[in-house]
Scaffold this active site. Sequence first.
Site, PDB file in Angstrom:
ATOM      1  N   SER A  28      47.866  17.207 -20.346  1.00 38.88           N
ATOM      2  CA  SER A  28      48.717  18.114 -21.113  1.00 38.88           C
ATOM      3  C   SER A  28      49.788  17.354 -21.858  1.00 38.88           C
ATOM      4  O   SER A  28      50.263  16.312 -21.413  1.00 38.88           O
ATOM      5  CB  SER A  28      49.396  19.148 -20.207  1.00 38.88           C
ATOM      6  OG  SER A  28      50.252  19.958 -20.988  1.00 38.88           O
ATOM      7  N   LYS A  58      45.006  22.341 -14.443  1.00 42.28           N
ATOM      8  CA  LYS A  58      45.342  22.319 -15.871  1.00 42.28           C
ATOM      9  C   LYS A  58      45.191  23.718 -16.469  1.00 42.28           C
ATOM     10  O   LYS A  58      46.015  24.166 -17.285  1.00 42.28           O
ATOM     11  CB  LYS A  58      44.448  21.318 -16.631  1.00 42.28           C
ATOM     12  CG  LYS A  58      44.553  21.368 -18.158  1.00 42.28           C
ATOM     13  CD  LYS A  58      45.959  21.053 -18.629  1.00 42.28           C
ATOM     14  CE  LYS A  58      46.165  20.753 -20.096  1.00 42.28           C
ATOM     15  NZ  LYS A  58      45.483  21.438 -21.132  1.00 42.28           N
ATOM     16  N   HIS A  66      48.127  25.713 -15.417  1.00 40.40           N
ATOM     17  CA  HIS A  66      49.257  25.214 -16.216  1.00 40.40           C
ATOM     18  C   HIS A  66      49.291  25.953 -17.560  1.00 40.40           C
ATOM     19  O   HIS A  66      50.324  26.439 -18.001  1.00 40.40           O
ATOM     20  CB  HIS A  66      49.120  23.703 -16.441  1.00 40.40           C
ATOM     21  CG  HIS A  66      49.984  23.164 -17.541  1.00 40.40           C
ATOM     22  ND1 HIS A  66      49.665  23.333 -18.875  1.00 40.40           N
ATOM     23  CD2 HIS A  66      51.158  22.487 -17.527  1.00 40.40           C
ATOM     24  CE1 HIS A  66      50.611  22.782 -19.631  1.00 40.40           C
ATOM     25  NE2 HIS A  66      51.518  22.260 -18.824  1.00 40.40           N
ATOM     26  N   ASN A  67      48.137  26.042 -18.210  1.00 38.16           N
ATOM     27  CA  ASN A  67      48.099  26.697 -19.509  1.00 38.16           C
ATOM     28  C   ASN A  67      48.376  28.194 -19.397  1.00 38.16           C
ATOM     29  O   ASN A  67      49.019  28.776 -20.274  1.00 38.16           O
ATOM     30  CB  ASN A  67      46.744  26.459 -20.184  1.00 38.16           C
ATOM     31  CG  ASN A  67      46.622  25.043 -20.727  1.00 38.16           C
ATOM     32  OD1 ASN A  67      47.246  24.120 -20.199  1.00 38.16           O
ATOM     33  ND2 ASN A  67      45.826  24.855 -21.752  1.00 38.16           N
ATOM     34  N   GLU A 107      51.934  28.526 -19.152  1.00 35.41           N
ATOM     35  CA  GLU A 107      52.471  28.254 -20.495  1.00 35.41           C
ATOM     36  C   GLU A 107      52.415  29.528 -21.360  1.00 35.41           C
ATOM     37  O   GLU A 107      53.391  29.859 -22.047  1.00 35.41           O
ATOM     38  CB  GLU A 107      51.646  27.118 -21.106  1.00 35.41           C
ATOM     39  CG  GLU A 107      51.900  26.797 -22.563  1.00 35.41           C
ATOM     40  CD  GLU A 107      50.873  25.764 -23.073  1.00 35.41           C
ATOM     41  OE1 GLU A 107      50.612  24.760 -22.376  1.00 35.41           O
ATOM     42  OE2 GLU A 107      50.318  25.971 -24.165  1.00 35.41           O
TER      43      GLU A 107
HETATM   44  P1  NBP Z   1      38.267  18.040 -30.743  1.00 34.34           P
HETATM   45  O1  NBP Z   1      38.274  19.002 -29.635  1.00 34.34           O
HETATM   46  O2  NBP Z   1      38.499  18.527 -32.113  1.00 34.34           O
HETATM   47  O3  NBP Z   1      36.870  17.244 -30.707  1.00 34.34           O
HETATM   48  C1  NBP Z   1      36.543  16.303 -31.711  1.00 34.34           C
HETATM   49  C2  NBP Z   1      35.827  15.116 -31.090  1.00 34.34           C
HETATM   50  O4  NBP Z   1      34.620  15.529 -30.430  1.00 34.34           O
HETATM   51  C3  NBP Z   1      35.402  14.121 -32.156  1.00 34.34           C
HETATM   52  O5  NBP Z   1      35.547  12.833 -31.640  1.00 34.34           O
HETATM   53  C4  NBP Z   1      33.931  14.469 -32.355  1.00 34.34           C
HETATM   54  O6  NBP Z   1      33.181  13.432 -32.880  1.00 34.34           O
HETATM   55  C5  NBP Z   1      33.543  14.742 -30.940  1.00 34.34           C
HETATM   56  N1  NBP Z   1      32.247  15.447 -30.800  1.00 34.34           N
HETATM   57  C6  NBP Z   1      31.894  16.728 -31.066  1.00 34.34           C
HETATM   58 BR1  NBP Z   1      33.006  17.966 -31.797  1.00 34.34          BR
HETATM   59  N2  NBP Z   1      30.631  17.024 -30.779  1.00 34.34           N
HETATM   60  C7  NBP Z   1      30.115  15.877 -30.296  1.00 34.34           C
HETATM   61  C8  NBP Z   1      28.825  15.510 -29.841  1.00 34.34           C
HETATM   62  N3  NBP Z   1      27.831  16.413 -29.755  1.00 34.34           N
HETATM   63  N4  NBP Z   1      28.628  14.242 -29.439  1.00 34.34           N
HETATM   64  C9  NBP Z   1      29.616  13.337 -29.495  1.00 34.34           C
HETATM   65  N5  NBP Z   1      30.867  13.621 -29.925  1.00 34.34           N
HETATM   66  C10 NBP Z   1      31.113  14.875 -30.322  1.00 34.34           C
HETATM   67  O7  NBP Z   1      39.276  16.825 -30.451  1.00 34.34           O
HETATM   68  P2  NBP Z   1      40.781  16.847 -29.852  1.00 34.34           P
HETATM   69  O8  NBP Z   1      41.607  17.915 -30.472  1.00 34.34           O
HETATM   70  O9  NBP Z   1      41.223  15.441 -29.926  1.00 34.34           O
HETATM   71  O10 NBP Z   1      40.569  17.244 -28.329  1.00 34.34           O
HETATM   72  C11 NBP Z   1      39.765  16.508 -27.447  1.00 34.34           C
HETATM   73  C12 NBP Z   1      39.711  17.204 -26.112  1.00 34.34           C
HETATM   74  O11 NBP Z   1      41.020  17.245 -25.566  1.00 34.34           O
HETATM   75  C13 NBP Z   1      39.244  18.664 -26.179  1.00 34.34           C
HETATM   76  O12 NBP Z   1      38.475  18.961 -25.060  1.00 34.34           O
HETATM   77  C14 NBP Z   1      40.536  19.441 -26.152  1.00 34.34           C
HETATM   78  O13 NBP Z   1      40.360  20.742 -25.641  1.00 34.34           O
HETATM   79  C15 NBP Z   1      41.379  18.575 -25.249  1.00 34.34           C
HETATM   80  N6  NBP Z   1      42.824  18.708 -25.416  1.00 34.34           N
HETATM   81  C16 NBP Z   1      43.373  18.826 -26.638  1.00 34.34           C
HETATM   82  C17 NBP Z   1      44.741  18.928 -26.788  1.00 34.34           C
HETATM   83  C18 NBP Z   1      45.363  19.047 -28.132  1.00 34.34           C
HETATM   84  O14 NBP Z   1      46.591  19.221 -28.195  1.00 34.34           O
HETATM   85  N7  NBP Z   1      44.615  18.937 -29.217  1.00 34.34           N
HETATM   86  C19 NBP Z   1      45.556  18.901 -25.660  1.00 34.34           C
HETATM   87  C20 NBP Z   1      44.980  18.724 -24.426  1.00 34.34           C
HETATM   88  C21 NBP Z   1      43.617  18.641 -24.316  1.00 34.34           C
HETATM   89  P3  NBP Z   1      33.013  13.271 -34.466  1.00 34.34           P
HETATM   90  O15 NBP Z   1      34.237  12.542 -34.939  1.00 34.34           O
HETATM   91  O16 NBP Z   1      31.776  12.460 -34.614  1.00 34.34           O
HETATM   92  O17 NBP Z   1      32.901  14.647 -35.047  1.00 34.34           O
END
Ligand code: NBP
Length: 477
Positions: free
Chosen positions: A128, A183, A186-187, A190
Amino acid sequence: TSAQIGVTGLAVMGRNLARNFARNGYTVAVHNRTVSRTQALVEEFGHEGDFIGAETAKEFVAALERPRRLVIMVKAGGPTDAVIQEFAPLLEPGDMIIDGGNAHFADTRRRERELREQGIHFVGTGISGGEEGALHGPSIMPGGSTESYQSLGPMLEKISAKAADGAPCVTHVGPDGAGHFVKMVHNGIEYADMQLIGEAYQLLRDVAGYSPAQIADIFRTWNTGRLDSYLIEITAEVLSHVDAATGKPFVDVVVDQAEQKGTGRWTVQIALDLGVPVSGIAEAVFARSLSGHAALRAASGGLAGPKPSALSGAEAAAFADRVEQALYASKIVSYTQGFHEIAAGSEEYGWDIDLGAVSAIWRGGCIIRAAFLDRIRAAYDARADLPSLLSDETFAQEIAAAQDDWREVLVAATRQGVPTPGFAAALAYYDALRAERLPAALTQGQRDFFGAHTYRRVDREGAFHTLWGGDRAEVSA
Ligand code: NBP
């Protein structure tokens, strides 16, 4: 050279987490399905530390020292399974896959079980703090085996947020899905925190008659007291922001329909399954849902009801103080409900979660970080088997002191027609817990009447049924 850790999935979260590891002195292998992201990371941030850019899965796995530590930061759900299927055949017994995405804990339990057969440790890990947290120090909630934590713990401690007392905001939450479960809750908490803050804002606006800028100042003052928290702090920032295009308060030009990604909804769904009353969190999820029903809202705009009439001067200031009391008391109830859900999940799945340790790792890095969490930790330190946060003497006393104002705020909100489902649900929960008798006795009578569902008596053991259709004699069931 080989990497101590690898990160695959280099969108905002993965990229920043990889940089965080590198900035802390680890050699980090980085990989992404779309190779350009990997190249961009190494080009832009290569100077921050030691990165090994890998174009293929094979190269990536080969770059890792053994036992391998491989962090997956991809979209939760199908993409996570796809990535696991891609990498698992390339790994060896003892290797660790750390899923840092927002996975559902049931998926984590399944993946852990499947990979365990192959001797691979699957470490479902709640992270988080958003983008900033991933880079500068998130709150980290790892599940998985104790053995994997022995290997990962020191690294996670290094990259995690640190609480005010310097303690790293990470702990081994428990086996398999425990980290993702925590987690999730937590959300949910939130969501509830944000809803309560929203209700406080609306009351200060409509009943006290303050402008967004004035309310920002009130939140800033609150942030110096017991409500001191990240969410109160950013609320003041958002409320004092002025839209450049129109010169209006920013909050007045944003469409009032809140979105969600699902973890709040899961918290409520799982609470229903576990039979835990998380009414405050549920109201927060429903409030977002209601806000998004544009057609329903438009069709209901003509319904009768009072228009709030604003207070002024000392009366408005006194009301604001009351709202602070109502917000604080409702917050205690939200956390009470959230920790109840964690305790119930821990019991159901045999996780043996230390609730005090969970409150301690939420003190830094995460969205709900707050001075308040120190109080929760103190409550569990004083008594690890506390049945409910409300049974802690300090919290009970604080609610006792707040409750007159809490009730008055709800009276004003009701009279003036300002919706306050979070405050109201919290008070109803509190009053239900303290009630000597609940109408559940009547419910049992009704159930016995129409369905012969039987009831228990206050004065004798056993199950009973009344012959409602006959002479109404009571029989043992
Ligand atoms: P995203 O949730 O937007 O995911 C994008 C990533 O997933 C890219 O690297 C993409 O690769 C890859 N991907 C996908 Br989509 N399909 C795929 C597949 N079939 N095979 C391989 N790679 C694949 O990214 P994020 O916002 O950085 O979040 C990442 C994780 O962290 C998520 O689970 C999210 O819920 C969690 N999270 C996010 C936050 C936040 O604030 N954003 C906070 C806490 C947790 P590509 O570049 O090739 O498309």
